[in-house]
Design a protein around this motif. Structure first.
Motif, PDB file in Angstrom:
ATOM      1  N   THR A 152      -8.229  14.549  -9.683  1.00 48.04           N
ATOM      2  CA  THR A 152      -8.837  15.757 -10.532  1.00 48.04           C
ATOM      3  C   THR A 152      -9.677  16.710 -10.356  1.00 48.04           C
ATOM      4  OG1 THR A 152      -9.442  13.887 -11.741  1.00 48.04           O
ATOM      5  CG2 THR A 152     -11.243  15.328 -12.509  1.00 48.04           C
ATOM      6  N   ASP A 157     -12.645  10.275 -18.108  1.00 52.21           N
ATOM      7  CA  ASP A 157     -11.499  10.990 -18.211  1.00 52.21           C
ATOM      8  C   ASP A 157     -10.299   9.403 -18.000  1.00 52.21           C
ATOM      9  OD1 ASP A 157      -8.755  12.890 -18.900  1.00 52.21           O
ATOM     10  OD2 ASP A 157      -8.694  12.537 -15.827  1.00 52.21           O
ATOM     11  N   ASP A 205      -2.413  16.840 -12.651  1.00 44.99           N
ATOM     12  CA  ASP A 205      -2.454  16.114 -13.839  1.00 44.99           C
ATOM     13  C   ASP A 205      -1.882  14.903 -13.425  1.00 44.99           C
ATOM     14  OD1 ASP A 205      -4.808  16.326 -15.758  1.00 44.99           O
ATOM     15  OD2 ASP A 205      -2.384  16.189 -16.990  1.00 44.99           O
ATOM     16  N   LYS A 253      -3.014  12.551 -11.209  1.00 44.25           N
ATOM     17  CA  LYS A 253      -4.294  11.703 -11.404  1.00 44.25           C
ATOM     18  C   LYS A 253      -3.965  11.176 -12.493  1.00 44.25           C
ATOM     19  CE  LYS A 253      -6.661  13.492 -15.361  1.00 44.25           C
ATOM     20  NZ  LYS A 253      -6.669  14.148 -16.023  1.00 44.25           N
ATOM     21  N   GLN A 282      -4.565   6.453 -12.177  1.00 52.79           N
ATOM     22  CA  GLN A 282      -5.548   6.268 -13.197  1.00 52.79           C
ATOM     23  C   GLN A 282      -5.619   4.871 -13.086  1.00 52.79           C
ATOM     24  OE1 GLN A 282      -7.319   9.436 -15.333  1.00 52.79           O
ATOM     25  NE2 GLN A 282      -8.483  10.384 -14.286  1.00 52.79           N
ATOM     26  N   ALA A 339     -15.634  18.072 -12.316  1.00 52.76           N
ATOM     27  CA  ALA A 339     -14.725  16.776 -12.029  1.00 52.76           C
ATOM     28  C   ALA A 339     -15.357  15.784 -12.296  1.00 52.76           C
ATOM     29  CB  ALA A 339     -14.335  17.297 -10.614  1.00 52.76           C
ATOM     30  N   THR A 366     -15.006  13.129 -14.637  1.00 55.93           N
ATOM     31  CA  THR A 366     -13.789  11.747 -14.648  1.00 55.93           C
ATOM     32  C   THR A 366     -14.431  10.392 -15.098  1.00 55.93           C
ATOM     33  OG1 THR A 366     -13.691  12.682 -11.943  1.00 55.93           O
ATOM     34  CG2 THR A 366     -12.648  10.528 -12.550  1.00 55.93           C
TER      35      THR A 366
END
Length: 320
Positions: free
Chosen positions: A293, A247, A38, A41, A45, A240, A244
């Motif tokens: 993810t 997210d 996490d 990820k 991002q 996912a 995503t």
């Protein structure tokens, strides 16, 4: 095989409280096991964020890491292995509210509000509605803890960029956010947060429940770890894929700098963030961090559902 009513008679005296507690325990185990993915990820991002470059808020340097494995290795090497779990405390707090709430809400919707068919099946459209509503409600309540988690996860990168740390811990993060933005500040980014949770639970809860009971009704597979594993693999992939983009938007809105009134300096809303990300970085920027993810959701989903089902069985609570 006993009926659903027969199973209900075997439940503990306070089944709702029991189910809530078991959901929290299972989610905490899954979160601790998969949290480094996490963190990876979240870092991916935030790399190359176009709005931050234009505003001069972000670092002018090129992204430090490329890909999931290099990002994880880079964090461990440059910041220390334990930094892979930075932000895990508010993540656990989040699941006390989020996972406990969403699981309890979904079961309540399934059994009492939306209702099963006469044959005991739960239609796909009802499962979809139940999953989205349960996820949205749970995430709205847990949004402040998610905000703290995201900001703590980015502290390691800020230190490498020579920036002052924004927060020194969970308590300080909550106090700082509240002092700067009040109650509204604690729920900054709640819209994309709730949107993401609705989509993720449409993928997770709905897929798991539908696939599991499809297997039980239409194949020789029994209600055991094999069935739970197959259903959880499907639910992790669908969750996912659907979650995503939301997210990415959620992470960027939550991590952006804010003025004295708690308003974001980079994005006006989740739609604005979505548009800026696509214009500045292309459509596939919405799937930045998809691999970690998915690689996090797959083991998270499997760990959670296997733990959840086994704990329920051990406690005498009926299978989900």
């Amino acid at each position: 095989m006993g009926t659903f009513q027969d199973e209900q008679t075997k439940l503990p005296k306070w089944p709702r409280l029991t189910k809530f507690t078991l959901s929290v325990c299972a989610a905490s185990v899954a979160e601790l096991v998969t949290f480094p993915l996490d963190l990876t990820k979240t870092r991916l991002q935030m790399q190359g964020e176009a709005a931050a470059r234009r505003s001069g808020v972000g670092s002018s340097a090129q992204p430090t890491y490329r890909g999931m494995v290099r990002t994880a290795i880079g964090i461990a090497r440059e910041e220390g292995p334990l930094k892979l779990w930075q932000g895990v405390t508010p993540a656990i707090y989040r699941h006390v509210v989020y996972s406990g709430g969403r699981m309890l809400a979904y079961e309540q919707l399934r059994e009492s509000v939306l209702g099963r068919n006469a044959d005991g099946s739960f239609p796909l459209w009802k499962a979809a509605v139940g999953g989205m509503v349960a996820g949205a409600v749970g995430q709205f309540l847990a949004s402040p803890t998610d905000l703290v988690k995201v900001q703590m996860q980015m502290e390691g990168r800020r230190a490498l960029e020579g920036k002052e740390p924004r927060v020194r811990g969970v308590s300080h993060a909550f106090i700082k956010i509240f002092s700067e933005g009040g109650i509204r500040g604690l729920w900054a980014g709640w819209v994309p947060n709730v949107q993401r949770a609705a989509l993720v639970n449409l993928g997770d809860l709905t897929t798991y429940d539908t696939v599991k009971h499809f297997l039980l009704r239409n194949t020789p597979v029994e209600d055991n770890s094999i069935c739970h594993s197959l259903a959880s693999i499907c639910s992790g992939l669908v969750a996912a894929t659907m979650g995503t983009p939301a997210d990415v938007v959620k992470t960027r809105i939550m991590n952006q700098p804010r003025d004295l009134h708690g308003r974001g300096l980079l994005y006006k809303s989740s739609i604005d963030c979505l548009i800026q990300s696509v214009k500045g970085e292309g459509f596939w920027s919405l799937y930045k961090g998809f691999l970690p993810t998915w690689m996090r959701m797959a083991p998270w989903s499997m760990t959670f559902w296997l733990t959840f089902e086994q704990i329920r069985k051990a406690m005498g609570v009926s299978s989900f």
